[in-house]
Design a protein around this motif. Structure first.
Motif, PDB file in Angstrom:
ATOM      1  N   PHE A  97      39.326   1.810  26.645  1.00 27.93           N
ATOM      2  CA  PHE A  97      38.429   1.379  27.725  1.00 27.93           C
ATOM      3  C   PHE A  97      37.015   1.092  27.217  1.00 27.93           C
ATOM      4  O   PHE A  97      36.418   0.087  27.585  1.00 27.93           O
ATOM      5  CB  PHE A  97      38.393   2.439  28.833  1.00 27.93           C
ATOM      6  CG  PHE A  97      37.376   2.167  29.899  1.00 27.93           C
ATOM      7  CD1 PHE A  97      37.510   1.081  30.752  1.00 27.93           C
ATOM      8  CD2 PHE A  97      36.282   2.996  30.061  1.00 27.93           C
ATOM      9  CE1 PHE A  97      36.562   0.827  31.744  1.00 27.93           C
ATOM     10  CE2 PHE A  97      35.333   2.748  31.045  1.00 27.93           C
ATOM     11  CZ  PHE A  97      35.474   1.660  31.887  1.00 27.93           C
ATOM     12  N   VAL A  98      36.495   1.945  26.359  1.00 35.04           N
ATOM     13  CA  VAL A  98      35.106   1.743  25.905  1.00 35.04           C
ATOM     14  C   VAL A  98      34.980   0.645  24.853  1.00 35.04           C
ATOM     15  O   VAL A  98      33.882   0.136  24.624  1.00 35.04           O
ATOM     16  CB  VAL A  98      34.438   3.052  25.389  1.00 35.04           C
ATOM     17  CG1 VAL A  98      34.385   4.096  26.480  1.00 35.04           C
ATOM     18  CG2 VAL A  98      35.112   3.585  24.148  1.00 35.04           C
ATOM     19  N   SER A  99      36.091   0.269  24.256  1.00 32.45           N
ATOM     20  CA  SER A  99      36.055  -0.782  23.244  1.00 32.45           C
ATOM     21  C   SER A  99      35.847  -2.152  23.903  1.00 32.45           C
ATOM     22  O   SER A  99      36.596  -2.533  24.797  1.00 32.45           O
ATOM     23  CB  SER A  99      37.362  -0.802  22.451  1.00 32.45           C
ATOM     24  OG  SER A  99      37.363  -1.895  21.565  1.00 32.45           O
ATOM     25  N   PRO A 100      34.840  -2.905  23.476  1.00 34.44           N
ATOM     26  CA  PRO A 100      34.605  -4.217  24.077  1.00 34.44           C
ATOM     27  C   PRO A 100      35.651  -5.258  23.666  1.00 34.44           C
ATOM     28  O   PRO A 100      35.860  -6.247  24.348  1.00 34.44           O
ATOM     29  CB  PRO A 100      33.224  -4.608  23.561  1.00 34.44           C
ATOM     30  CG  PRO A 100      33.050  -3.828  22.303  1.00 34.44           C
ATOM     31  CD  PRO A 100      33.846  -2.567  22.463  1.00 34.44           C
ATOM     32  N   ILE A 101      36.313  -5.002  22.555  1.00 25.37           N
ATOM     33  CA  ILE A 101      37.327  -5.934  22.073  1.00 25.37           C
ATOM     34  C   ILE A 101      38.694  -5.267  22.213  1.00 25.37           C
ATOM     35  O   ILE A 101      38.985  -4.287  21.539  1.00 25.37           O
ATOM     36  CB  ILE A 101      37.093  -6.318  20.594  1.00 25.37           C
ATOM     37  CG1 ILE A 101      35.686  -6.884  20.386  1.00 25.37           C
ATOM     38  CG2 ILE A 101      38.153  -7.300  20.119  1.00 25.37           C
ATOM     39  CD1 ILE A 101      35.390  -8.155  21.151  1.00 25.37           C
ATOM     40  N   ASP A 102      39.480  -5.800  23.130  1.00 25.90           N
ATOM     41  CA  ASP A 102      40.837  -5.295  23.327  1.00 25.90           C
ATOM     42  C   ASP A 102      41.730  -6.461  23.712  1.00 25.90           C
ATOM     43  O   ASP A 102      41.356  -7.616  23.468  1.00 25.90           O
ATOM     44  CB  ASP A 102      40.864  -4.146  24.345  1.00 25.90           C
ATOM     45  CG  ASP A 102      40.126  -4.452  25.644  1.00 25.90           C
ATOM     46  OD1 ASP A 102      40.117  -5.620  26.072  1.00 25.90           O
ATOM     47  OD2 ASP A 102      39.575  -3.523  26.248  1.00 25.90           O
ATOM     48  N   LEU A 103      42.869  -6.194  24.306  1.00 24.85           N
ATOM     49  CA  LEU A 103      43.831  -7.254  24.594  1.00 24.85           C
ATOM     50  C   LEU A 103      43.196  -8.399  25.388  1.00 24.85           C
ATOM     51  O   LEU A 103      43.389  -9.562  25.094  1.00 24.85           O
ATOM     52  CB  LEU A 103      45.040  -6.691  25.341  1.00 24.85           C
ATOM     53  CG  LEU A 103      46.229  -7.641  25.475  1.00 24.85           C
ATOM     54  CD1 LEU A 103      46.789  -8.021  24.118  1.00 24.85           C
ATOM     55  CD2 LEU A 103      47.320  -7.005  26.327  1.00 24.85           C
ATOM     56  N   ILE A 104      42.422  -8.037  26.406  1.00 24.60           N
ATOM     57  CA  ILE A 104      41.652  -9.035  27.163  1.00 24.60           C
ATOM     58  C   ILE A 104      40.186  -8.630  27.012  1.00 24.60           C
ATOM     59  O   ILE A 104      39.737  -7.657  27.627  1.00 24.60           O
ATOM     60  CB  ILE A 104      42.047  -9.066  28.661  1.00 24.60           C
ATOM     61  CG1 ILE A 104      43.558  -9.335  28.805  1.00 24.60           C
ATOM     62  CG2 ILE A 104      41.239 -10.136  29.397  1.00 24.60           C
ATOM     63  CD1 ILE A 104      44.080  -9.239  30.223  1.00 24.60           C
ATOM     64  N   PRO A 105      39.430  -9.314  26.171  1.00 25.09           N
ATOM     65  CA  PRO A 105      38.039  -8.926  25.877  1.00 25.09           C
ATOM     66  C   PRO A 105      37.179  -8.793  27.136  1.00 25.09           C
ATOM     67  O   PRO A 105      37.272  -9.597  28.065  1.00 25.09           O
ATOM     68  CB  PRO A 105      37.530 -10.052  24.982  1.00 25.09           C
ATOM     69  CG  PRO A 105      38.765 -10.656  24.389  1.00 25.09           C
ATOM     70  CD  PRO A 105      39.822 -10.517  25.449  1.00 25.09           C
ATOM     71  N   ASP A 106      36.371  -7.743  27.148  1.00 18.12           N
ATOM     72  CA  ASP A 106      35.577  -7.403  28.325  1.00 18.12           C
ATOM     73  C   ASP A 106      34.496  -8.431  28.665  1.00 18.12           C
ATOM     74  O   ASP A 106      34.010  -8.460  29.793  1.00 18.12           O
ATOM     75  CB  ASP A 106      34.929  -6.032  28.138  1.00 18.12           C
ATOM     76  CG  ASP A 106      35.962  -4.917  28.094  1.00 18.12           C
ATOM     77  OD1 ASP A 106      37.122  -5.162  28.480  1.00 18.12           O
ATOM     78  OD2 ASP A 106      35.611  -3.809  27.672  1.00 18.12           O
ATOM     79  N   PHE A 107      34.122  -9.267  27.707  1.00 16.60           N
ATOM     80  CA  PHE A 107      33.069 -10.242  28.011  1.00 16.60           C
ATOM     81  C   PHE A 107      33.562 -11.359  28.930  1.00 16.60           C
ATOM     82  O   PHE A 107      32.761 -12.133  29.453  1.00 16.60           O
ATOM     83  CB  PHE A 107      32.444 -10.820  26.729  1.00 16.60           C
ATOM     84  CG  PHE A 107      33.401 -11.576  25.852  1.00 16.60           C
ATOM     85  CD1 PHE A 107      33.743 -12.894  26.131  1.00 16.60           C
ATOM     86  CD2 PHE A 107      33.947 -10.964  24.731  1.00 16.60           C
ATOM     87  CE1 PHE A 107      34.627 -13.588  25.316  1.00 16.60           C
ATOM     88  CE2 PHE A 107      34.829 -11.651  23.907  1.00 16.60           C
ATOM     89  CZ  PHE A 107      35.176 -12.961  24.209  1.00 16.60           C
ATOM     90  N   LEU A 108      34.866 -11.448  29.153  1.00 13.59           N
ATOM     91  CA  LEU A 108      35.390 -12.437  30.102  1.00 13.59           C
ATOM     92  C   LEU A 108      35.149 -11.914  31.525  1.00 13.59           C
ATOM     93  O   LEU A 108      35.633 -10.833  31.859  1.00 13.59           O
ATOM     94  CB  LEU A 108      36.891 -12.662  29.881  1.00 13.59           C
ATOM     95  CG  LEU A 108      37.284 -13.254  28.531  1.00 13.59           C
ATOM     96  CD1 LEU A 108      38.802 -13.256  28.377  1.00 13.59           C
ATOM     97  CD2 LEU A 108      36.740 -14.658  28.391  1.00 13.59           C
ATOM     98  N   PRO A 109      34.402 -12.652  32.335  1.00 15.62           N
ATOM     99  CA  PRO A 109      34.073 -12.161  33.681  1.00 15.62           C
ATOM    100  C   PRO A 109      35.321 -11.815  34.490  1.00 15.62           C
ATOM    101  O   PRO A 109      36.302 -12.541  34.479  1.00 15.62           O
ATOM    102  CB  PRO A 109      33.316 -13.328  34.323  1.00 15.62           C
ATOM    103  CG  PRO A 109      32.866 -14.171  33.180  1.00 15.62           C
ATOM    104  CD  PRO A 109      33.860 -13.967  32.076  1.00 15.62           C
ATOM    105  N   PHE A 110      35.274 -10.690  35.154  1.00 14.18           N
ATOM    106  CA  PHE A 110      36.301 -10.149  36.032  1.00 14.18           C
ATOM    107  C   PHE A 110      37.632  -9.902  35.320  1.00 14.18           C
ATOM    108  O   PHE A 110      38.129  -8.787  35.314  1.00 14.18           O
ATOM    109  CB  PHE A 110      36.516 -11.041  37.261  1.00 14.18           C
ATOM    110  CG  PHE A 110      37.516 -10.446  38.229  1.00 14.18           C
ATOM    111  CD1 PHE A 110      37.173  -9.347  38.995  1.00 14.18           C
ATOM    112  CD2 PHE A 110      38.785 -10.964  38.350  1.00 14.18           C
ATOM    113  CE1 PHE A 110      38.083  -8.773  39.863  1.00 14.18           C
ATOM    114  CE2 PHE A 110      39.706 -10.395  39.216  1.00 14.18           C
ATOM    115  CZ  PHE A 110      39.353  -9.303  39.978  1.00 14.18           C
ATOM    116  N   ILE A 111      38.211 -10.894  34.695  1.00 12.82           N
ATOM    117  CA  ILE A 111      39.538 -10.744  34.074  1.00 12.82           C
ATOM    118  C   ILE A 111      39.504  -9.797  32.876  1.00 12.82           C
ATOM    119  O   ILE A 111      40.507  -9.162  32.555  1.00 12.82           O
ATOM    120  CB  ILE A 111      40.137 -12.118  33.693  1.00 12.82           C
ATOM    121  CG1 ILE A 111      41.626 -11.963  33.442  1.00 12.82           C
ATOM    122  CG2 ILE A 111      39.426 -12.720  32.507  1.00 12.82           C
ATOM    123  CD1 ILE A 111      42.386 -13.255  33.416  1.00 12.82           C
ATOM    124  N   GLY A 112      38.364  -9.658  32.238  1.00 13.67           N
ATOM    125  CA  GLY A 112      38.248  -8.818  31.049  1.00 13.67           C
ATOM    126  C   GLY A 112      38.526  -7.350  31.293  1.00 13.67           C
ATOM    127  O   GLY A 112      38.838  -6.607  30.362  1.00 13.67           O
TER     128      GLY A 112
END
Length: 138
Positions: free
Chosen positions: A88-103
């Motif tokens: 959860f805390v990792s910004p880079i995962d299966l769906i990167p968190d920088f993608l709005p909403f979907i991340g």
């Protein structure tokens, strides 16, 4: 989606780190701090309130375990919770968190899976937590 997440290199990496974290109260407290910070940054809307509540419960479980207050958590459950929070805390995962909403959707799916999979342990912790509050108030 959950099977993709669990098989991903990102979750496997988180799971690989979980044992080291679980053996160190300091690392667990640092993970709690990072998780709280991420929750605040994401700024969930009301449609994510259940997710936020579940993550806060996981934070309390880890905090209680790390402090030694609650040790009635099976090792497998502890490792799974820690792995999910590391993911959860990792910004880079299966769906990167920088993608709005979907991340955040993979994070939400993973937390829902964890809460369902370890429902008995979560319930036991909730009961313990209520009992502790009653004792401390009384």
């Amino acid at each position: 989606m959950i099977s993709q997440i669990l098989r991903s290199v990102f979750f496997k990496s988180a799971a690989g780190k979980a044992g080291r974290y679980a053996k160190s109260s300091g690392k667990l407290f640092e993970l709690v701090k990072e998780t709280v910070s991420k929750l605040q940054k994401v700024g969930f809307k009301e449609n994510f309130s259940e997710f936020q509540t579940n993550v806060q419960l996981l934070i309390r479980m880890i905090r209680a375990y790390a402090s030694g207050e609650y040790r009635n958590l099976p090792w497998k459950s502890l490792l799974s919770i820690v792995a999910v929070l590391i993911y959860f805390v990792s910004p880079i995962d299966l769906i990167p968190d920088f993608l709005p909403f979907i991340g955040i959707t993979d994070d939400v799916a993973l937390v829902v899976w964890l809460i369902k999979t370890f429902a008995d342990d979560v319930k036991k912790f909730g009961e313990w937590e209520k009992q502790e509050k009653t004792i401390n108030i009384g």
